[in-house]
Each structure stands twice: as structure tokens, then as C-alpha cells.
Design a protein around this motif. Structure first.
Motif, PDB file in Angstrom:
ATOM      1  N   GLY A 179     -10.801 -39.699  -0.824  1.00 36.26           N
ATOM      2  CA  GLY A 179      -9.682 -39.786  -1.690  1.00 36.26           C
ATOM      3  C   GLY A 179      -8.525 -39.838  -0.703  1.00 36.26           C
ATOM      4  O   GLY A 179      -7.293 -39.260  -1.285  1.00 36.26           O
ATOM      5  N   VAL A 232      -4.762 -38.791  -2.164  1.00 32.01           N
ATOM      6  CA  VAL A 232      -4.321 -39.206  -3.542  1.00 32.01           C
ATOM      7  C   VAL A 232      -4.127 -38.311  -4.442  1.00 32.01           C
ATOM      8  O   VAL A 232      -5.369 -37.600  -4.514  1.00 32.01           O
ATOM      9  CB  VAL A 232      -5.234 -40.411  -3.797  1.00 32.01           C
ATOM     10  N   GLN A 249      -4.187 -40.415 -10.408  1.00 33.72           N
ATOM     11  CA  GLN A 249      -4.589 -41.823 -10.782  1.00 33.72           C
ATOM     12  C   GLN A 249      -3.476 -42.918 -10.731  1.00 33.72           C
ATOM     13  O   GLN A 249      -3.620 -44.067 -10.134  1.00 33.72           O
ATOM     14  CB  GLN A 249      -4.864 -42.196 -12.141  1.00 33.72           C
ATOM     15  N   ALA A 282      -3.445 -43.828  -6.884  1.00 37.24           N
ATOM     16  CA  ALA A 282      -4.956 -44.832  -6.554  1.00 37.24           C
ATOM     17  C   ALA A 282      -4.503 -46.225  -7.224  1.00 37.24           C
ATOM     18  O   ALA A 282      -4.667 -47.066  -6.606  1.00 37.24           O
ATOM     19  CB  ALA A 282      -5.981 -44.051  -7.566  1.00 37.24           C
ATOM     20  N   GLN A 283      -3.952 -46.336  -8.307  1.00 41.01           N
ATOM     21  CA  GLN A 283      -3.523 -47.622  -9.006  1.00 41.01           C
ATOM     22  C   GLN A 283      -2.501 -48.378  -8.143  1.00 41.01           C
ATOM     23  O   GLN A 283      -2.350 -49.396  -7.792  1.00 41.01           O
ATOM     24  CB  GLN A 283      -3.098 -47.413 -10.278  1.00 41.01           C
ATOM     25  N   SER A 294      -8.335 -50.148  -1.922  1.00 40.20           N
ATOM     26  CA  SER A 294      -9.199 -49.468  -3.308  1.00 40.20           C
ATOM     27  C   SER A 294      -9.540 -47.802  -2.647  1.00 40.20           C
ATOM     28  O   SER A 294      -9.904 -47.893  -1.386  1.00 40.20           O
ATOM     29  CB  SER A 294     -10.584 -50.083  -3.301  1.00 40.20           C
ATOM     30  N   ILE A 295      -9.148 -47.075  -3.472  1.00 44.47           N
ATOM     31  CA  ILE A 295      -9.337 -45.800  -3.129  1.00 44.47           C
ATOM     32  C   ILE A 295      -9.912 -44.767  -4.227  1.00 44.47           C
ATOM     33  O   ILE A 295      -9.840 -45.238  -5.092  1.00 44.47           O
ATOM     34  CB  ILE A 295      -7.873 -44.942  -2.832  1.00 44.47           C
ATOM     35  N   THR A 296     -10.863 -43.981  -3.770  1.00 46.55           N
ATOM     36  CA  THR A 296     -11.399 -43.125  -4.816  1.00 46.55           C
ATOM     37  C   THR A 296     -10.479 -41.889  -5.037  1.00 46.55           C
ATOM     38  O   THR A 296      -9.938 -41.102  -4.291  1.00 46.55           O
ATOM     39  CB  THR A 296     -12.762 -42.528  -4.088  1.00 46.55           C
ATOM     40  N   TRP A 297     -10.476 -41.668  -6.361  1.00 41.96           N
ATOM     41  CA  TRP A 297      -9.596 -40.346  -7.047  1.00 41.96           C
ATOM     42  C   TRP A 297     -10.480 -39.715  -7.753  1.00 41.96           C
ATOM     43  O   TRP A 297     -10.959 -40.307  -8.831  1.00 41.96           O
ATOM     44  CB  TRP A 297      -8.464 -40.986  -7.681  1.00 41.96           C
TER      45      TRP A 297
END
Length: 299
Positions: free
Chosen positions: A248, A279, A282, A285-286, A294-297
Motif C-alpha cells: 500500500g 495510500v 480508496q 488508490a483510485q 496499481s496499488i493495494t489499499w
């Protein structure tokens, strides 16, 4: 540098005004203007000091920890790097500008030591104040009456109080990058260098230091590898950017990701700098996704 420096009296009518302004003009032309000189000079000076401190290899974090010979070498390094930056030739003294032999003197303290061979010659005076992260670049003709009566064992004299007022300043009390490692807690430095590989150390760096621009030189020092830039890119899931994204954390380049850096409200980064941030929503992340990242949240 001295806390109180008098205003320069090198103005029209001063005996050295024409000479020093001509030399200043040549230096500014070689550097590409005042703003370019200020930027290049500050970065050059920071690197000269940091390359001798060598924090990643020695664990030292400040100029005060250097050996006496290392402190002396910084002056030599500054002389060499300044000549290279301005494309100046070597001369009978340190360089030649407009057919004048010019000496280059550097100090990390409050004064410069002027050798006998530089007396009555123009000098480029360079100073770095590590505590305040300020730098100075001045021009000065080393007339005997501008120097102290006393001298050291090498017959060098320092600039007198009168001499300080006869310096023509190109940069005065100008900010220059603080030693990065002095801004980081010692325990964080230890955690950064616990990594066994370049990728591990790099990931540790950007976990520990977020929302703060990190220079390319710092990245190189942490990676301790020839192809250090490869470690910072996405690399089929193995690169530092990939590792951090799964946690993240965004790792952004000042050159490639400037719009996203601005959109996230992160500090401005130069093209050669990097910044990371976790991050926190959300929406962030968007936002990263709209820029192709692309990132994990995890809420």
C-alpha cells in the motif's frame, strides 16, 4: 560561517569592482545564469561533503565525524568539482578566468586561509554551513590589507573583518540541501541497512522515509549496486516499487510521476528525486490508478 557578515562595499568606484564584476559575469555565463548557478553549486557542494562522509559505508552522519585529512580533502574536491562545473582550465593557481590567475578557497568553518601565492590575486571563496544548511560563493582580491596580521605554520593568513566587507557575493546565505542522513533517526538508518540485498535496503528506505523527497545520490548509496536504478523500478513483481505497492505504499519519480505527486499533495520533487507515501484512502488508490499505477489499499 560567521554569524555577522558586513554588507559588501564592492560597488561602482571600488578599486576591485570592475575586475570582480567581470569575473562574476564570466562565471554566471558559464553556469547558465544566476538561478542555474545557485542550483548547480548547492548540489555540487552537498555531494562533495556527503561523498567524504560516506554514511552508508561508515555509519558517520556529519562533517564533525571526519578525520582531519578528510576535511582537508573536501577543499580539494570542491576546487576540482567547481572547475569541472564551470568548465574552467587549471592555472598557475587553481584556475584562470579572463586571463587572471584565480585561487579557489573552501571552508566549512568561519573563514578562509589564503596562501602567500594568492596574495593580490582574485579568489573564489566557497563556504558551507552544515548546521544551518546554507552556502556562500564570493569573489575577493586578496590584498594584504584585507588579511589578518597573524598566520598559521604554513604562512597562510585569513580574511580580516575589513576583508569580509570587500567580498563581492554571488551567493550569500543561500540554502543548500541538508545532509539527508542527519534528518533521519539513527534507529531508522539501522533498519534501512539491515537489508541484505539492494531491493531490501531500497524498500526499507522508502518505508522509513515517506513524504520527503529523496535524491538519486541517496538511492545509489543505499542500493550499493551498479545498476541501482533497476532496483527502484517495477521489475516483474520483484522491484522495489512492486514490493511497496503490495504493502500500500506508492514509490514515485519526480521525473515520470510529477502530475500524480502534485495531485496527492506531496512535496515537489526534482526530476532526479523520488518520494514515497502510504495510500490512506480508496480515493488515493483510485487516483493512482488513473495515472496507470496499481496499488493495494486495505482499509
Amino acid at each position: 560561517m560567521k554569524k555577522s557578515i558586513p554588507d559588501s562595499i564592492v560597488v561602482a568606484g571600488h578599486r576591485d569592482h570592475n575586475l570582480l564584476t567581470a569575473i562574476a559575469g564570466d562565471i554566471l555565463w558559464r553556469a547558465g545564469g544566476h538561478d542555474a548557478l545557485a542550483t548547480k553549486f548547492a548540489i555540487m557542494l552537498r555531494q562533495c561533503v556527503d561523498d567524504v562522509i560516506m554514511t552508508p559505508k561508515t555509519g558517520r552522519r556529519s562533517y564533525d565525524e571526519l578525520e582531519k585529512t578528510e576535511k582537508t580533502y573536501i577543499g580539494t574536491r570542491v576546487e576540482i568539482e567547481l572547475r569541472a562545473m564551470l568548465h574552467l582550465p587549471k592555472g598557475k593557481l587553481d584556475t584562470v578566468i579572463l586571463d587572471h590567475d584565480v585561487d579557489i578557497k573552501n571552508t566549512m568553518g568561519s573563514n578562509w586561509m589564503i596562501p602567500t601565492e594568492a596574495i593580490d590575486h582574485p579568489c573564489i571563496l566557497v563556504a558551507a554551513d552544515e548546521v544551518r544548511a546554507k552556502c556562500y560563493l564570493g569573489l575577493f582580491v586578496a590584498h594584504p590589507e584585507y588579511l589578518t596580521f597573524g598566520q598559521n605554520k604554513d604562512s597562510k593568513k585569513s580574511v580580516s573583518a575589513l576583508g569580509f566587507s570587500n567580498i563581492f557575493w554571488l551567493l550569500f546565505d543561500h540554502p543548500y540541501p541538508e545532509n539527508f542522513w542527519r534528518t533521519i533517526p539513527p534507529d531508522a538508518i539501522d533498519r534501512i541497512f539491515l537489508g541484505k540485498t539492494g531491493n531490501q535496503r531500497m524498500a526499507n528506505l522508502f518505508r522509513e522515509v515517506q513524504r520527503q523527497p529523496i535524491a538519486r545520490d541517496v538511492v545509489q548509496a543505499v542500493a550499493q549496486q551498479q545498476d541501482f536504478m533497476r532496483r527502484i523500478r517495477s521489475d516483474n513483481g520483484r522491484g522495489t516499487r512492486d514490493i511497496l505497492a503490495r504493502e500500500g505504499i506508492l514509490l514515485l519519480s519526480g521525473h515520470y510521476d510529477a502530475p500524480l505527486i502534485a495531485a496527492l499533495g506531496l512535496p515537489h520533487c526534482l526530476g532526479s528525486e523520488f518520494v514515497s507515501c502510504r495510500v490512506v484512502s480508496q480515493g488515493e488508490a483510485q487516483l493512482a490508478g488513473t495515472y496507470g499505477i496499481s496499488i493495494t489499499w486495505n482499509s
